[in-house]
Design an enzyme around this catalytic site. Sequence first.
Site, PDB file in Angstrom:
ATOM      1  N   ASP A 158      18.361  65.295  43.869  1.00 22.88           N
ATOM      2  CA  ASP A 158      18.573  66.293  44.914  1.00 22.88           C
ATOM      3  C   ASP A 158      17.434  67.311  44.939  1.00 22.88           C
ATOM      4  O   ASP A 158      16.963  67.704  46.013  1.00 22.88           O
ATOM      5  CB  ASP A 158      19.907  67.018  44.717  1.00 22.88           C
ATOM      6  CG  ASP A 158      21.108  66.152  45.048  1.00 22.88           C
ATOM      7  OD1 ASP A 158      20.919  65.046  45.605  1.00 22.88           O
ATOM      8  OD2 ASP A 158      22.238  66.593  44.752  1.00 22.88           O
TER       9      ASP A 158
ATOM     10  N   ASN B 210      16.733  58.121  41.083  1.00 19.23           N
ATOM     11  CA  ASN B 210      18.063  58.716  40.926  1.00 19.23           C
ATOM     12  C   ASN B 210      18.787  58.138  39.713  1.00 19.23           C
ATOM     13  O   ASN B 210      19.439  58.864  38.954  1.00 19.23           O
ATOM     14  CB  ASN B 210      18.896  58.463  42.187  1.00 19.23           C
ATOM     15  CG  ASN B 210      19.205  59.717  42.952  1.00 19.23           C
ATOM     16  OD1 ASN B 210      18.878  60.819  42.544  1.00 19.23           O
ATOM     17  ND2 ASN B 210      19.830  59.548  44.096  1.00 19.23           N
TER      18      ASN B 210
ATOM     19  N   ASP C   2       9.612  57.474  54.098  1.00 21.20           N
ATOM     20  CA  ASP C   2      10.612  56.940  53.177  1.00 21.20           C
ATOM     21  C   ASP C   2      10.097  57.172  51.766  1.00 21.20           C
ATOM     22  O   ASP C   2       8.947  56.828  51.455  1.00 21.20           O
ATOM     23  CB  ASP C   2      10.818  55.439  53.429  1.00 21.20           C
ATOM     24  CG  ASP C   2      11.899  54.877  52.533  1.00 21.20           C
ATOM     25  OD1 ASP C   2      13.071  55.007  52.897  1.00 21.20           O
ATOM     26  OD2 ASP C   2      11.558  54.337  51.464  1.00 21.20           O
TER      27      ASP C   2
ATOM     28  N   GLU D 216      16.986  58.967  51.715  1.00 20.98           N
ATOM     29  CA  GLU D 216      15.658  59.391  51.293  1.00 20.98           C
ATOM     30  C   GLU D 216      14.635  59.178  52.408  1.00 20.98           C
ATOM     31  O   GLU D 216      13.445  59.073  52.175  1.00 20.98           O
ATOM     32  CB  GLU D 216      15.224  58.654  50.012  1.00 20.98           C
ATOM     33  CG  GLU D 216      14.798  57.220  50.196  1.00 20.98           C
ATOM     34  CD  GLU D 216      15.946  56.212  50.322  1.00 20.98           C
ATOM     35  OE1 GLU D 216      15.639  55.054  50.543  1.00 20.98           O
ATOM     36  OE2 GLU D 216      17.132  56.580  50.214  1.00 20.98           O
TER      37      GLU D 216
END
Length: 172
Positions: free
Chosen positions: A140, A131, A123, A166
Site C-alpha cells: 500500500d 505484495n 502497470d 496496480e
Amino acid sequence: ATGDPLFDCAAALAAPEEQQLRVPGAYCMPLSFDGMVMGALSLSYSEHQLTPRAQVTQDLLTAVADEIAISLHRARLYEEARRLALFDPLTGLRNHRALQDVLQQELTAGTLRGLPVSLIMLDVDHFRKFNETYGHDVGDRALRSVALAIQSVVPENAYSARYGGEEFTILL
C-alpha cells in the site's frame, strides 16, 4: 459583549456551551450538530424597526440554527460520499469509474475542438510478488508512492487515476 456582532459571534464560537450570545441588536448562535460546531448564525437588527409580532425569539433562532446545522451536516456527508465514489481512498487519485466519466468528457471536448486526447496506462510490474514478499502494508505504501510520483509530474489540465490494483492511468 462589545456591541460588535462579528466580535461577539467569535466569542460565542469560542464558548459554544453558552449556546448563544445576545447583545442589544444582535444575536449569535453556534451552528452545531452532534457536538461539532460548524459555523455561526449571526443576526444584527435594529430594535426600533421590529414590530411586536416580529420580535426575534431565542426559540425561533434556535430552530433556524438547528435547520442550518442539519443542512450543513448533510452537505458534508453528501460531499464525502461523492468523494468516496470518485476517488480511490488509498492513493487519492480518481478511481476507475471517475476515469470513465472524465475520459468521455475529454474525448467529446477534444473532438469538438479538434484537439488530441492522450491516454497513458502504467502497470507496476510484478506487484503481486512484491505484495507477497513484503506484505500488503508495504505494498500500500508503494502504491501511494507511485500515485505521488504521478501527481508530481502530471500537469494541472491532465487527469490521473488508479485504474485497477496496480494499474494507473494518465489522461492528457
